[in-house]
Design an enzyme around this catalytic site. Structure first.
Site, PDB file in Angstrom:
ATOM      1  N   SER A   1      36.766  35.832  37.493  1.00 20.38           N
ATOM      2  CA  SER A   1      37.214  37.186  37.274  1.00 20.38           C
ATOM      3  C   SER A   1      37.656  37.466  35.841  1.00 20.38           C
ATOM      4  CB  SER A   1      38.368  37.511  38.204  1.00 20.38           C
ATOM      5  OG  SER A   1      39.497  36.701  37.918  1.00 20.38           O
TER       6      SER A   1
ATOM      7  N   SER B   1      38.334  31.307  38.013  1.00 20.67           N
ATOM      8  CA  SER B   1      38.297  32.518  37.181  1.00 20.67           C
ATOM      9  C   SER B   1      38.657  32.306  35.714  1.00 20.67           C
ATOM     10  CB  SER B   1      39.208  33.589  37.766  1.00 20.67           C
ATOM     11  OG  SER B   1      38.632  34.121  38.930  1.00 20.67           O
TER      12      SER B   1
ATOM     13  N   LYS C   1      44.879  38.857  30.011  1.00 19.54           N
ATOM     14  CA  LYS C   1      44.213  39.372  31.215  1.00 19.54           C
ATOM     15  C   LYS C   1      45.087  40.441  31.870  1.00 19.54           C
ATOM     16  CE  LYS C   1      41.854  37.652  35.405  1.00 19.54           C
ATOM     17  NZ  LYS C   1      41.623  36.476  36.255  1.00 19.54           N
TER      18      LYS C   1
END
Lengths: 499, 99
Positions: free
Chosen positions: A155, A179, A80
């Site tokens: 997210s 997330s 990420k």
């Protein structure tokens, strides 16, 4: 489709260690897959082909030389874009950090590199991890491999989508309010939020420091456990890191796959059903609970009344911490600078840069946080939210006095359409309804696929929650459930090439 | 509870150093009002006798030995700067003309 990209991380690691396949071949197969489908999925913001192949070559050299390698050596991973990576751009999905190349590695990045994990690139995310759909990325949305018109969650939508698209067998996410787990649920993959402090936050760009927690994403429970043990553990560079051994999650998975859950007490959280929950999601959840019973678990209903207030408490605490954390983006030391025409003051340049550099959701949250922390409103908003946090922690403590793990749907609905909730912040926030309590209490929780919803054929997630540092409990249940239920990714549609 | 005006949003934006546009003020005023009304429900159960929790894990101060460790060099530290000069961050003026 190449067998290599369909393989689990555990299978790939075993083959690489046994020299049945080289780490370079494995990396190349995944890079080829990314080149083929990422035009459609947009899971990646940056692909580091050169770095990935170099890391793979080092693993191959180690194996050839007979040196001992780690349990995930040579396995590719999607990281990420919120973790600092030395020499590789890190944007957090924001224009504010466009082109920024960190001068150091996050602890998670360093541990991955040291374990011989091959970092393929950085994945797309809602800007500064604020969102539940990845639509808030300044670089465009990621699409759900199950249906390219739908969101992959957020997210960390890029990380989970990369798994479901077979672009990577492993990924790393961060979970502040769900997330990791919510993207896992809506993409049919596994996502784990460890105990707060279980995985170092050093080099993780801060959103809400008392809630942010990095964790593993994978296609199987075993792969998630293997990755958990690589990235977890004490780090003196993070003052909130817990100085305790990583819970024995891989051993728990080995125990769980025997399929015997007799003696395990499972609590169904009664607050997480009813209005706002998609019927197909609830039916999938009921079937999952029935499956757990069949495996020998003792199932009881557990009421956690303050969980009804978790969402409002979260949307005060997280924005408050964000308003403070994001003050670092001041246009002075790194990141974007706009409007510096030689006449404007530093303060004016700062305000112009922050208006142009941040997207709408980030600005909303900064202003909500600023409001909640301002004198006159502090007690009613931030102070009350902190009290709710106490009540939620007490509810967990009482519940875990009666049961070993708690279960619920991971998210109230399956993946919604891109654009559907974009103009309605409150509707978007409700995607985090079931995941937030574990963040507020700092307890571990994970999402494991519970099949496809019977009304739309999209993946549903079963959330399993455990007490702090008792991750092995939830991994055991997840592994037993997964072994009984099977994976859902066999039925993910074939992706056409880049469109 | 709240009904947040356009002026209040402008004030918040100023405090947060966000040079928001007129259009953004209109958009945010409505949205912040909806969000703040919704989250204000925390007051329903947050009674005076409940202690606040700032952090899920009890925090204690962390000490380490005071020893020299490697750090970023000047060049690395300045590598991401929007502007640098003579080995330092170059920033717009921080004081007004009269100061």
């Amino acid at each position: 489709m190449s067998d290599l990209i369909r393989s689990t991380a555990a299978e790939l690691a075993a083959k690489i260690a046994a020299r049945e396949v080289s780490a370079v071949e494995v990396a190349q197969a995944h890079l080829d897959r990314i080149a083929e489908v990422d035009g459609s999925v947009h899971a990646f913001l940056h692909v580091d082909a050169e770095g990935a192949l170099a890391a793979a070559r080092r693993v191959d050299d180690d194996v050839a030389a007979g040196r001992e390698v780690g349990p995930l050596a040579g396995v590719p991973l999607a990281l990420k874009d919120v973790f600092a990576t030395e020499g590789i751009p890190t944007t957090c999905g924001s224009k504010m950090l466009e082109g920024w190349v960190p001068p150091y590695d996050a602890t998670v990045t360093r541990r991955l590199r040291e374990a011989g994990v091959v970092i393929l690139g950085k994945t797309n995310m809602d800007e500064f991890a604020m969102g539940s759909s990845t639509e808030n990325s300044a670089y465009g949305p990621t699409r759900n491999p199950w249906d390219l018109d739908r969101i992959p969650g957020g997210s960390g939508g890029g990380s989970s989508a990369s798994l479901a698209a077979f672009e990577a067998p492993l990924a790393i996410g961060t979970d502040t309010g769900g997330s990791i787990r919510q993207p896992g649920a809506v993409t049919g993959t596994v996502g784990v939020k460890p105990t707060y402090g279980g995985v170092s936050r050093y080099g993780l760009v801060a959103f809400s420091s008392s809630l942010d927690q990095g964790g593993p994403c994978a296609r199987t429970v075993l792969d998630a456990a293997l990755l958990h043990e690589v990235i977890g553990g004490y780090d003196p560079m993070d003052s909130t890191s817990i100085n305790a051994p990583v819970p024995p999650v891989v051993a728990a998975v080995r125990e769980g796959v025997t399929g015997d859950l007799s003696g395990v007490r499972v609590g169904v959280v009664t607050q997480f059903s009813g209005d706002g929950y998609q019927p197909g999601v609830l039916r999938s959840f009921e079937a999952a609970v029935a499956q757990l019973k069949q495996l020998g678990a003792e199932v009881v209903e557990v009421s956690c009344p303050s969980f009804d207030y978790a969402l409002p408490a979260y949307y005060l605490i997280a924005p408050s911490e964000a308003s403070s954390n994001l003050a670092r983006f001041d246009a002075m030391r790194y990141g974007a600078r706009h409007g510096d025409d030689g006449t404007r003051s530093a303060e004016e340049v700062m305000a112009i840069t922050r208006d142009r550099g941040f997207g709408a959701e980030v600005k909303r949250r900064i202003m909500i946080g600023t409001y909640a922390l301002s004198s006159g409103y502090y007690d009613a908003y931030y102070g009350s939210a902190q009290k709710v946090r106490t009540l939620i922690t007490r509810d967990f403590e009482q519940a875990f006095g009666r049961v070993d793990v708690l279960v619920s749907p991971t998210t109230p609905t399956t993946a919604f359409k891109i654009g559907e909730r974009a103009d309605d912040p409150m509707a978007m926030y409700k995607a985090d309804l079931c995941t937030i309590p574990a963040n507020l209490a700092g307890t571990p929780a994970m999402s494991v696929p519970s099949g496809l919803s019977d009304e739309d054929g999209l993946p549903v997630g079963l959330q399993i929650m455990a007490p702090a540092l008792q991750e092995h409990r939830m991994y055991r249940v997840a592994a037993a459930y997964e072994a009984a239920r099977g994976t859902v990714l066999a039925s993910v549609p074939e992706l056409a090439g880049a469109r | 509870m709240p009904s947040i005006s356009r002026d209040e949003v402008a004030h918040l934006a100023r405090l947060a150093r966000l040079a928001v546009t007129e259009d953004e003020l209109d958009l945010f005023a409505g949205q912040l009002d909806v969000i703040l009304q919704s989250v204000a429900t925390v007051g329903d159960i947050a009674t005076a006798d409940i202690p606040p929790t700032s952090h899920a894990v009890p925090l204690t101060n962390v000490f380490r030995e005071d020893v020299v460790r490697p750090s970023l060099g000047q060049q690395q530290a300045l590598a991401g700067a929007p502007a640098a000069e003579d080995g330092r961050f170059r920033v717009p003026r921080i004081l007004g003309e009269e100061a």
